[in-house]
Design an enzyme around this catalytic site. Structure first.
Site, mmCIF file in Angstrom:
data_model
loop_
_atom_site.group_PDB
_atom_site.id
_atom_site.type_symbol
_atom_site.label_atom_id
_atom_site.label_comp_id
_atom_site.label_asym_id
_atom_site.label_seq_id
_atom_site.Cartn_x
_atom_site.Cartn_y
_atom_site.Cartn_z
ATOM 1 N N GLU A 24 13.592 -17.793 23.221
ATOM 2 C CA GLU A 24 14.005 -18.952 22.441
ATOM 3 C C GLU A 24 14.567 -20.059 23.325
ATOM 4 O O GLU A 24 15.195 -19.805 24.343
ATOM 5 C CB GLU A 24 15.062 -18.512 21.414
ATOM 6 C CG GLU A 24 14.470 -17.551 20.409
ATOM 7 C CD GLU A 24 15.500 -16.976 19.443
ATOM 8 O OE1 GLU A 24 15.254 -17.044 18.237
ATOM 9 O OE2 GLU A 24 16.530 -16.472 19.886
ATOM 10 N N CYS A 41 18.619 -26.152 26.106
ATOM 11 C CA CYS A 41 19.270 -24.900 26.474
ATOM 12 C C CYS A 41 18.151 -23.901 26.780
ATOM 13 O O CYS A 41 17.384 -23.510 25.905
ATOM 14 C CB CYS A 41 20.121 -24.453 25.295
ATOM 15 S SG CYS A 41 21.011 -22.926 25.561
ATOM 16 N N CYS A 61 19.225 -9.395 28.440
ATOM 17 C CA CYS A 61 20.194 -9.575 29.535
ATOM 18 C C CYS A 61 20.818 -8.226 29.843
ATOM 19 O O CYS A 61 21.105 -7.440 28.944
ATOM 20 C CB CYS A 61 21.278 -10.569 29.113
ATOM 21 S SG CYS A 61 22.526 -10.838 30.387
ATOM 22 N N CYS A 92 27.496 -8.372 27.376
ATOM 23 C CA CYS A 92 28.804 -8.802 26.876
ATOM 24 C C CYS A 92 28.958 -8.342 25.420
ATOM 25 O O CYS A 92 27.998 -8.349 24.645
ATOM 26 C CB CYS A 92 28.948 -10.317 26.978
ATOM 27 S SG CYS A 92 28.886 -10.855 28.695
ATOM 28 N N CYS A 125 27.820 -10.780 22.370
ATOM 29 C CA CYS A 125 26.633 -11.613 22.557
ATOM 30 C C CYS A 125 25.383 -10.925 22.015
ATOM 31 O O CYS A 125 25.126 -9.752 22.340
ATOM 32 C CB CYS A 125 26.468 -11.920 24.045
ATOM 33 S SG CYS A 125 24.901 -12.718 24.438
ATOM 34 N N CYS A 130 25.249 -20.688 20.578
ATOM 35 C CA CYS A 130 25.555 -19.833 21.723
ATOM 36 C C CYS A 130 25.637 -18.381 21.294
ATOM 37 O O CYS A 130 26.302 -18.048 20.327
ATOM 38 C CB CYS A 130 26.931 -20.166 22.283
ATOM 39 S SG CYS A 130 26.978 -21.596 23.275
HETATM 40 N N1 SAH Z 1 24.505 -15.400 30.758
HETATM 41 C C1 SAH Z 1 25.135 -16.636 30.996
HETATM 42 C C2 SAH Z 1 24.485 -17.795 30.275
HETATM 43 C C3 SAH Z 1 23.965 -17.539 28.886
HETATM 44 S S1 SAH Z 1 25.167 -17.241 27.644
HETATM 45 C C4 SAH Z 1 26.600 -16.560 30.680
HETATM 46 O O1 SAH Z 1 27.049 -15.578 30.080
HETATM 47 O O2 SAH Z 1 27.313 -17.483 31.043
HETATM 48 C C5 SAH Z 1 25.819 -18.894 27.354
HETATM 49 C C6 SAH Z 1 27.249 -18.901 26.832
HETATM 50 O O3 SAH Z 1 27.316 -18.423 25.479
HETATM 51 C C7 SAH Z 1 28.191 -18.018 27.644
HETATM 52 O O4 SAH Z 1 29.392 -18.698 27.884
HETATM 53 C C8 SAH Z 1 28.410 -16.867 26.701
HETATM 54 O O5 SAH Z 1 29.555 -16.142 26.988
HETATM 55 C C9 SAH Z 1 28.444 -17.567 25.373
HETATM 56 N N2 SAH Z 1 28.297 -16.719 24.205
HETATM 57 C C10 SAH Z 1 27.601 -15.557 24.121
HETATM 58 N N3 SAH Z 1 27.723 -15.049 22.877
HETATM 59 C C11 SAH Z 1 28.511 -15.903 22.165
HETATM 60 C C12 SAH Z 1 28.956 -15.935 20.823
HETATM 61 N N4 SAH Z 1 28.616 -14.988 19.963
HETATM 62 N N5 SAH Z 1 29.735 -16.964 20.440
HETATM 63 C C13 SAH Z 1 30.064 -17.962 21.315
HETATM 64 N N6 SAH Z 1 29.647 -17.991 22.592
HETATM 65 C C14 SAH Z 1 28.887 -16.962 23.017
HETATM 66 FE FE1 SF4 Z 2 24.175 -11.915 29.165
HETATM 67 FE FE2 SF4 Z 2 25.050 -12.748 26.807
HETATM 68 FE FE3 SF4 Z 2 26.787 -11.897 28.625
HETATM 69 FE FE4 SF4 Z 2 25.516 -14.228 29.019
HETATM 70 S S1 SF4 Z 2 26.970 -13.750 27.382
HETATM 71 S S2 SF4 Z 2 25.830 -12.573 30.503
HETATM 72 S S3 SF4 Z 2 23.523 -13.755 28.062
HETATM 73 S S4 SF4 Z 2 25.202 -10.659 27.619
#
Ligand code: SAH
Ligand code: SF4
Length: 378
Positions: free
Chosen positions: A116, A129, A136, A140, A143, A360
Protein backbone atom coordinates in the site's frame (compact mmCIF):
# COMPACT_ATOMS: atom_id res chain seq x y z
CA UNK A 1 19.70 -16.78 4.96
CA UNK A 2 19.33 -19.67 7.32
CA UNK A 3 19.22 -22.43 4.72
CA UNK A 4 22.09 -24.82 4.18
CA UNK A 5 22.24 -27.40 1.40
CA UNK A 6 24.98 -29.80 0.47
CA UNK A 7 27.00 -29.09 -2.66
CA UNK A 8 25.55 -32.06 -4.48
CA UNK A 9 21.99 -30.86 -4.08
CA UNK A 10 22.55 -27.14 -4.60
CA UNK A 11 21.57 -27.15 -8.23
CA UNK A 12 18.17 -28.65 -7.48
CA UNK A 13 17.19 -26.54 -4.49
CA UNK A 14 15.72 -23.10 -4.79
CA UNK A 15 15.44 -20.98 -1.64
CA UNK A 16 12.01 -21.09 -0.02
CA UNK A 17 10.23 -17.91 -1.13
CA UNK A 18 8.36 -17.32 2.08
CA UNK A 19 11.46 -16.90 4.24
CA UNK A 20 13.57 -14.92 1.79
CA UNK A 21 13.78 -11.23 2.61
CA UNK A 22 15.46 -10.53 -0.69
CA UNK A 23 13.61 -8.66 -3.35
CA UNK A 24 13.44 -10.24 -6.77
CA UNK A 25 15.78 -8.41 -9.07
CA UNK A 26 13.91 -7.34 -12.15
CA UNK A 27 16.09 -4.69 -13.67
CA UNK A 28 13.42 -2.56 -15.25
CA UNK A 29 13.65 1.15 -15.95
CA UNK A 30 12.63 2.14 -12.43
CA UNK A 31 15.51 0.13 -10.95
CA UNK A 32 18.12 2.04 -12.89
CA UNK A 33 19.92 5.24 -12.05
CA UNK A 34 20.33 7.71 -14.91
CA UNK A 35 23.96 6.64 -15.28
CA UNK A 36 23.04 2.94 -15.36
CA UNK A 37 20.40 3.61 -18.00
CA UNK A 38 22.89 5.56 -20.07
CA UNK A 39 25.39 2.70 -19.91
CA UNK A 40 22.74 0.19 -20.87
CA UNK A 41 21.65 2.31 -23.83
CA UNK A 42 25.22 3.02 -24.99
CA UNK A 43 26.11 -0.68 -24.71
CA UNK A 44 23.53 -1.26 -27.42
CA UNK A 45 25.27 1.26 -29.65
CA UNK A 46 22.58 3.90 -29.14
CA UNK A 47 23.51 7.52 -28.41
CA UNK A 48 23.43 8.58 -24.76
CA UNK A 49 20.92 11.33 -25.41
CA UNK A 50 18.30 8.63 -26.02
CA UNK A 51 18.69 7.61 -22.39
CA UNK A 52 18.24 11.22 -21.31
CA UNK A 53 15.10 11.53 -23.44
CA UNK A 54 13.72 8.35 -21.92
CA UNK A 55 14.52 9.59 -18.41
CA UNK A 56 12.63 12.81 -19.10
CA UNK A 57 9.57 10.96 -20.39
CA UNK A 58 9.55 8.64 -17.40
CA UNK A 59 10.15 11.14 -14.62
CA UNK A 60 9.19 14.57 -15.99
CA UNK A 61 6.20 13.66 -18.16
CA UNK A 62 5.40 10.60 -16.00
CA UNK A 63 4.74 8.58 -19.12
CA UNK A 64 4.37 4.85 -18.43
CA UNK A 65 4.24 3.54 -22.00
CA UNK A 66 6.91 3.69 -24.66
CA UNK A 67 4.27 4.39 -27.31
CA UNK A 68 3.79 7.88 -25.83
CA UNK A 69 7.46 8.88 -26.16
CA UNK A 70 6.93 10.86 -29.32
CA UNK A 71 10.44 12.22 -29.85
CA UNK A 72 11.90 8.72 -29.83
CA UNK A 73 11.57 7.10 -33.28
CA UNK A 74 9.08 4.26 -33.37
CA UNK A 75 11.76 1.89 -34.60
CA UNK A 76 13.71 2.47 -31.36
CA UNK A 77 10.84 2.21 -28.92
CA UNK A 78 10.63 -1.59 -29.15
CA UNK A 79 14.34 -2.19 -28.49
CA UNK A 80 14.36 0.38 -25.69
CA UNK A 81 11.31 -1.13 -24.04
CA UNK A 82 13.07 -4.51 -24.01
CA UNK A 83 16.25 -2.91 -22.69
CA UNK A 84 14.51 -1.06 -19.88
CA UNK A 85 10.96 -2.32 -19.41
CA UNK A 86 8.63 -0.14 -17.38
CA UNK A 87 7.58 -2.59 -14.72
CA UNK A 88 4.66 -0.88 -13.06
CA UNK A 89 2.99 -2.25 -10.01
CA UNK A 90 -0.53 -3.35 -10.78
CA UNK A 91 -3.02 -1.08 -9.00
CA UNK A 92 -5.67 -3.24 -7.39
CA UNK A 93 -7.72 -0.61 -5.64
CA UNK A 94 -7.75 3.15 -5.10
CA UNK A 95 -9.48 4.63 -2.08
CA UNK A 96 -10.02 8.32 -1.47
CA UNK A 97 -10.83 9.83 1.94
CA UNK A 98 -14.12 11.70 2.35
CA UNK A 99 -12.40 15.07 1.86
CA UNK A 100 -10.51 13.75 -1.20
CA UNK A 101 -7.16 14.85 0.26
CA UNK A 102 -5.83 11.38 1.10
CA UNK A 103 -5.61 8.69 -1.55
CA UNK A 104 -4.57 5.14 -0.74
CA UNK A 105 -3.53 2.79 -3.52
CA UNK A 106 -3.28 -0.94 -3.07
CA UNK A 107 -0.79 -2.53 -5.49
CA UNK A 108 0.06 -6.04 -6.53
CA UNK A 109 3.66 -6.87 -7.38
CA UNK A 110 4.82 -9.17 -10.18
CA UNK A 111 5.04 -12.08 -7.73
CA UNK A 112 1.60 -11.47 -6.27
CA UNK A 113 2.54 -9.56 -3.11
CA UNK A 114 0.20 -6.78 -2.06
CA UNK A 115 1.36 -3.45 -0.69
CA UNK A 116 0.00 0.00 0.00
CA UNK A 117 0.96 3.59 -0.76
CA UNK A 118 -0.70 6.76 0.50
CA UNK A 119 -0.75 10.20 -1.14
CA UNK A 120 -1.58 13.12 1.13
CA UNK A 121 -2.49 16.51 -0.33
CA UNK A 122 -1.89 19.57 1.82
CA UNK A 123 -2.34 23.21 0.81
CA UNK A 124 1.38 23.72 0.23
CA UNK A 125 2.73 20.24 -0.41
CA UNK A 126 1.85 16.78 -1.68
CA UNK A 127 3.45 13.92 0.23
CA UNK A 128 3.64 10.25 -0.61
CA UNK A 129 4.04 7.65 2.12
CA UNK A 130 6.06 4.81 0.58
CA UNK A 131 6.25 1.14 1.60
CA UNK A 132 9.72 -0.44 1.51
CA UNK A 133 8.90 -4.02 2.52
CA UNK A 134 5.98 -6.41 2.38
CA UNK A 135 5.39 -6.74 6.12
CA UNK A 136 8.11 -5.98 8.66
CA UNK A 137 10.40 -8.04 10.85
CA UNK A 138 10.57 -5.59 13.76
CA UNK A 139 7.11 -6.48 15.10
CA UNK A 140 6.17 -3.37 17.10
CA UNK A 141 3.34 -4.20 19.49
CA UNK A 142 0.85 -1.60 18.17
CA UNK A 143 1.53 -1.76 14.42
CA UNK A 144 -0.61 -3.58 11.85
CA UNK A 145 2.35 -4.16 9.52
CA UNK A 146 4.32 -5.70 12.37
CA UNK A 147 1.60 -8.34 12.75
CA UNK A 148 2.39 -9.72 9.31
CA UNK A 149 6.04 -10.52 9.89
CA UNK A 150 8.36 -9.92 6.97
CA UNK A 151 7.50 -11.47 3.61
CA UNK A 152 10.18 -9.73 1.55
CA UNK A 153 12.02 -6.53 0.83
CA UNK A 154 10.84 -4.36 -2.02
CA UNK A 155 13.27 -3.54 -4.79
CA UNK A 156 14.18 0.09 -5.54
CA UNK A 157 12.07 -0.06 -8.71
CA UNK A 158 9.02 -1.13 -6.74
CA UNK A 159 9.46 1.91 -4.51
CA UNK A 160 10.02 4.20 -7.50
CA UNK A 161 6.84 2.80 -9.08
CA UNK A 162 4.87 3.83 -5.96
CA UNK A 163 6.22 7.37 -6.24
CA UNK A 164 5.52 7.61 -9.98
CA UNK A 165 1.98 6.36 -9.30
CA UNK A 166 1.50 9.00 -6.59
CA UNK A 167 2.98 11.74 -8.79
CA UNK A 168 0.51 10.79 -11.52
CA UNK A 169 -2.38 10.83 -9.05
CA UNK A 170 -1.27 14.25 -7.80
CA UNK A 171 -1.01 15.59 -11.34
CA UNK A 172 -4.50 14.34 -12.15
CA UNK A 173 -5.60 16.69 -9.39
CA UNK A 174 -3.53 19.60 -10.69
CA UNK A 175 -0.77 19.10 -8.11
CA UNK A 176 2.93 18.22 -8.16
CA UNK A 177 4.41 15.70 -5.76
CA UNK A 178 6.80 17.48 -3.38
CA UNK A 179 7.64 15.21 -0.44
CA UNK A 180 8.38 11.58 0.34
CA UNK A 181 8.11 9.89 3.73
CA UNK A 182 9.33 6.33 4.24
CA UNK A 183 6.50 5.63 6.67
CA UNK A 184 4.49 2.97 4.87
CA UNK A 185 4.93 -0.73 5.40
CA UNK A 186 8.35 -1.89 6.50
CA UNK A 187 11.60 -0.74 8.11
CA UNK A 188 13.67 1.18 5.56
CA UNK A 189 16.93 0.72 7.42
CA UNK A 190 16.49 -3.06 7.22
CA UNK A 191 16.28 -2.72 3.44
CA UNK A 192 19.07 -0.18 3.25
CA UNK A 193 20.65 -0.74 -0.14
CA UNK A 194 17.40 -0.72 -2.11
CA UNK A 195 16.07 2.21 -0.09
CA UNK A 196 19.15 4.33 -0.84
CA UNK A 197 19.07 3.34 -4.47
CA UNK A 198 15.41 4.38 -4.61
CA UNK A 199 16.15 7.70 -2.92
CA UNK A 200 18.93 8.51 -5.34
CA UNK A 201 16.64 7.84 -8.31
CA UNK A 202 13.77 10.04 -7.07
CA UNK A 203 16.26 12.74 -6.06
CA UNK A 204 17.78 13.01 -9.56
CA UNK A 205 17.46 16.68 -10.59
CA UNK A 206 16.73 15.71 -14.21
CA UNK A 207 13.91 13.46 -13.08
CA UNK A 208 11.45 13.67 -10.20
CA UNK A 209 13.86 16.04 -8.46
CA UNK A 210 12.62 15.48 -4.91
CA UNK A 211 15.11 17.39 -2.76
CA UNK A 212 16.88 15.59 0.08
CA UNK A 213 15.24 17.96 2.55
CA UNK A 214 11.89 16.75 1.33
CA UNK A 215 12.65 13.09 1.94
CA UNK A 216 12.16 11.59 5.39
CA UNK A 217 13.43 8.18 6.46
CA UNK A 218 11.64 6.82 9.50
CA UNK A 219 13.23 4.10 11.59
CA UNK A 220 12.48 2.05 14.66
CA UNK A 221 16.16 2.49 15.56
CA UNK A 222 18.55 0.33 13.53
CA UNK A 223 21.62 1.99 15.02
CA UNK A 224 24.42 0.95 12.60
CA UNK A 225 22.30 2.08 9.68
CA UNK A 226 21.63 5.46 11.28
CA UNK A 227 25.39 5.93 11.15
CA UNK A 228 25.44 4.74 7.55
CA UNK A 229 22.72 7.25 6.72
CA UNK A 230 24.70 10.05 8.36
CA UNK A 231 27.64 9.21 6.11
CA UNK A 232 25.58 9.45 2.91
CA UNK A 233 26.20 12.46 0.69
CA UNK A 234 22.46 13.20 0.68
CA UNK A 235 21.36 14.75 3.94
CA UNK A 236 17.93 13.34 4.52
CA UNK A 237 15.43 13.99 7.28
CA UNK A 238 15.61 11.36 9.96
CA UNK A 239 12.57 10.37 12.01
CA UNK A 240 13.09 8.01 14.93
CA UNK A 241 10.11 6.05 16.23
CA UNK A 242 10.77 6.41 19.94
CA UNK A 243 7.37 5.79 21.61
CA UNK A 244 8.85 5.41 25.11
CA UNK A 245 11.62 7.14 27.09
CA UNK A 246 12.60 4.11 29.21
CA UNK A 247 14.09 0.80 28.06
CA UNK A 248 11.71 -1.45 29.96
CA UNK A 249 8.67 0.00 28.21
CA UNK A 250 10.30 0.60 24.84
CA UNK A 251 11.52 -2.99 24.63
CA UNK A 252 7.91 -4.13 24.97
CA UNK A 253 6.59 -1.72 22.34
CA UNK A 254 9.49 -1.69 19.87
CA UNK A 255 11.31 -5.04 20.23
CA UNK A 256 14.45 -3.87 18.39
CA UNK A 257 15.12 -1.83 21.54
CA UNK A 258 16.49 -4.99 23.15
CA UNK A 259 19.26 -4.96 20.57
CA UNK A 260 19.76 -1.20 20.44
CA UNK A 261 18.61 0.28 23.74
CA UNK A 262 17.75 3.92 24.22
CA UNK A 263 21.21 5.14 25.27
CA UNK A 264 22.76 3.48 22.22
CA UNK A 265 20.03 4.90 19.99
CA UNK A 266 20.41 8.41 21.39
CA UNK A 267 24.16 8.30 20.88
CA UNK A 268 23.56 7.44 17.22
CA UNK A 269 21.01 10.25 16.93
CA UNK A 270 23.55 12.67 18.43
CA UNK A 271 26.14 11.55 15.89
CA UNK A 272 23.58 12.06 13.13
CA UNK A 273 22.84 15.59 14.33
CA UNK A 274 26.54 16.40 14.75
CA UNK A 275 27.34 15.16 11.26
CA UNK A 276 24.37 16.58 9.37
CA UNK A 277 23.37 19.55 11.54
CA UNK A 278 19.83 18.49 10.80
CA UNK A 279 16.99 18.42 13.28
CA UNK A 280 15.81 14.90 14.05
CA UNK A 281 12.11 14.09 14.55
CA UNK A 282 10.95 11.68 17.21
CA UNK A 283 7.68 9.89 16.56
CA UNK A 284 5.65 9.13 19.64
CA UNK A 285 2.46 7.09 19.21
CA UNK A 286 0.46 7.99 22.28
CA UNK A 287 -1.35 5.04 23.87
CA UNK A 288 -3.76 5.27 26.75
CA UNK A 289 -2.43 3.82 29.98
CA UNK A 290 0.77 2.67 28.28
CA UNK A 291 3.04 5.61 27.51
CA UNK A 292 0.86 8.66 28.27
CA UNK A 293 1.39 9.30 31.99
CA UNK A 294 2.68 12.58 33.39
CA UNK A 295 5.78 10.80 34.65
CA UNK A 296 6.46 9.38 31.20
CA UNK A 297 6.07 12.84 29.65
CA UNK A 298 8.59 14.20 32.19
CA UNK A 299 11.01 11.33 31.45
CA UNK A 300 10.67 12.01 27.73
CA UNK A 301 11.41 15.69 28.27
CA UNK A 302 14.48 14.78 30.35
CA UNK A 303 15.69 12.40 27.65
CA UNK A 304 15.35 14.90 24.82
CA UNK A 305 16.33 18.15 26.54
CA UNK A 306 19.16 19.96 24.76
CA UNK A 307 18.88 17.98 21.53
CA UNK A 308 18.16 19.50 18.12
CA UNK A 309 14.87 17.72 17.72
CA UNK A 310 11.12 17.84 17.35
CA UNK A 311 8.55 15.43 18.78
CA UNK A 312 5.57 14.34 16.72
CA UNK A 313 2.93 13.14 19.14
CA UNK A 314 0.70 10.81 17.12
CA UNK A 315 -2.45 9.78 18.96
CA UNK A 316 -2.52 6.03 18.31
CA UNK A 317 -4.51 4.71 15.39
CA UNK A 318 -6.01 1.66 17.01
CA UNK A 319 -5.61 -1.59 15.11
CA UNK A 320 -8.73 -3.75 15.51
CA UNK A 321 -7.01 -6.95 16.64
CA UNK A 322 -4.62 -5.20 19.06
CA UNK A 323 -5.46 -4.08 22.59
CA UNK A 324 -4.02 -0.55 22.47
CA UNK A 325 -6.18 2.58 22.58
CA UNK A 326 -5.83 6.26 21.87
CA UNK A 327 -6.00 8.56 24.94
CA UNK A 328 -8.90 10.99 25.16
CA UNK A 329 -8.30 14.62 24.06
CA UNK A 330 -7.56 15.78 27.63
CA UNK A 331 -4.94 13.04 28.01
CA UNK A 332 -3.31 14.04 24.73
CA UNK A 333 -3.30 17.71 25.71
CA UNK A 334 -1.87 16.96 29.16
CA UNK A 335 1.02 15.00 27.64
CA UNK A 336 1.70 17.64 25.00
CA UNK A 337 1.47 20.41 27.62
CA UNK A 338 4.20 18.82 29.76
CA UNK A 339 6.57 18.65 26.77
CA UNK A 340 5.75 22.23 25.83
CA UNK A 341 6.33 23.47 29.37
CA UNK A 342 9.68 21.67 29.38
CA UNK A 343 10.67 23.51 26.20
CA UNK A 344 10.68 20.44 23.96
CA UNK A 345 9.43 21.41 20.47
CA UNK A 346 6.46 19.18 19.73
CA UNK A 347 3.33 18.92 17.66
CA UNK A 348 0.27 16.74 17.99
CA UNK A 349 -0.30 15.15 14.59
CA UNK A 350 -3.42 13.29 13.76
CA UNK A 351 -2.76 10.81 10.97
CA UNK A 352 -4.51 11.30 7.69
CA UNK A 353 -6.81 8.77 6.09
CA UNK A 354 -8.37 7.10 9.12
CA UNK A 355 -11.62 6.57 7.20
CA UNK A 356 -9.81 4.54 4.53
CA UNK A 357 -7.41 2.63 6.82
CA UNK A 358 -4.56 4.70 5.44
CA UNK A 359 -3.27 6.07 8.73
CA UNK A 360 0.11 5.34 10.30
CA UNK A 361 0.39 1.75 11.38
CA UNK A 362 -2.78 0.72 9.61
CA UNK A 363 -1.15 -0.16 6.34
CA UNK A 364 -1.52 -3.85 6.16
CA UNK A 365 -2.34 -5.45 2.87
CA UNK A 366 -5.21 -7.54 4.07
CA UNK A 367 -7.33 -7.38 0.95
CA UNK A 368 -5.59 -10.11 -0.92
CA UNK A 369 -8.71 -11.76 -2.26
CA UNK A 370 -10.64 -8.97 -3.87
CA UNK A 371 -13.80 -9.60 -5.83
CA UNK A 372 -13.28 -8.77 -9.50
CA UNK A 373 -15.76 -5.89 -9.32
CA UNK A 374 -13.59 -3.95 -6.89
CA UNK A 375 -10.57 -3.93 -9.16
CA UNK A 376 -9.57 -0.80 -10.98
CA UNK A 377 -10.56 -1.05 -14.62
CA UNK A 378 -7.51 -0.82 -16.82
N1 SAH B 1 9.30 1.10 10.22
C1 SAH B 1 9.50 2.49 10.29
C2 SAH B 1 8.66 3.28 9.31
C3 SAH B 1 7.26 2.80 9.07
S1 SAH B 1 6.13 2.97 10.40
C4 SAH B 1 9.30 2.99 11.69
O1 SAH B 1 8.80 2.25 12.54
O2 SAH B 1 9.66 4.13 11.95
C5 SAH B 1 5.79 4.73 10.38
C6 SAH B 1 5.38 5.29 11.74
O3 SAH B 1 4.07 4.84 12.11
C7 SAH B 1 6.31 4.87 12.87
O4 SAH B 1 6.60 5.98 13.68
C8 SAH B 1 5.46 3.88 13.61
O5 SAH B 1 5.88 3.67 14.91
C9 SAH B 1 4.10 4.50 13.49
N2 SAH B 1 2.98 3.63 13.80
C10 SAH B 1 2.92 2.28 13.62
N3 SAH B 1 1.72 1.83 14.05
C11 SAH B 1 1.02 2.91 14.50
C12 SAH B 1 -0.29 3.08 15.02
N4 SAH B 1 -1.11 2.05 15.16
N5 SAH B 1 -0.67 4.32 15.37
C13 SAH B 1 0.16 5.39 15.20
N6 SAH B 1 1.40 5.28 14.69
C14 SAH B 1 1.83 4.05 14.35
FE1 SF4 C 1 7.90 -2.28 11.43
FE2 SF4 C 1 5.57 -1.23 12.12
FE3 SF4 C 1 7.56 -1.28 13.88
FE4 SF4 C 1 7.71 0.37 11.77
S1 SF4 C 1 6.23 0.46 13.44
S2 SF4 C 1 9.32 -0.98 12.56
S3 SF4 C 1 6.64 -0.87 10.22
S4 SF4 C 1 6.52 -3.07 13.00
Amino acid sequence: MNVSVSASTTAHVSPPRSVSARAPRPRGLYDLSAAELETRVSDQGLPAYRARQLWGWAYRQLVTDYSEMTNIPESLRGPLSRLAPISLLEPVRNLSSDDGETIKTLYRTGDGQVLETVLMLYPNRATVCVSCQVGCAVGCAFCATGLMGLTRNLGAGEMVAQVVGAAREARLRGRELTNIVMMGMGEPLQNYTETMKFINIVHDPDGLDIGARRITVSTSGVVPRIDALAAEPLQLNLAVSLHAPRDELRSKLVPINRRYPIATLMAAVDRYIAKTRRRVSFEYALMRGINDSEQTACDLADLLRGRLCHVNIIPLNPVDVLPYERPNPEGIERFAGILRAAGIPSTVRYSRGLDIDAACGQLRAKELELPAASRIPS
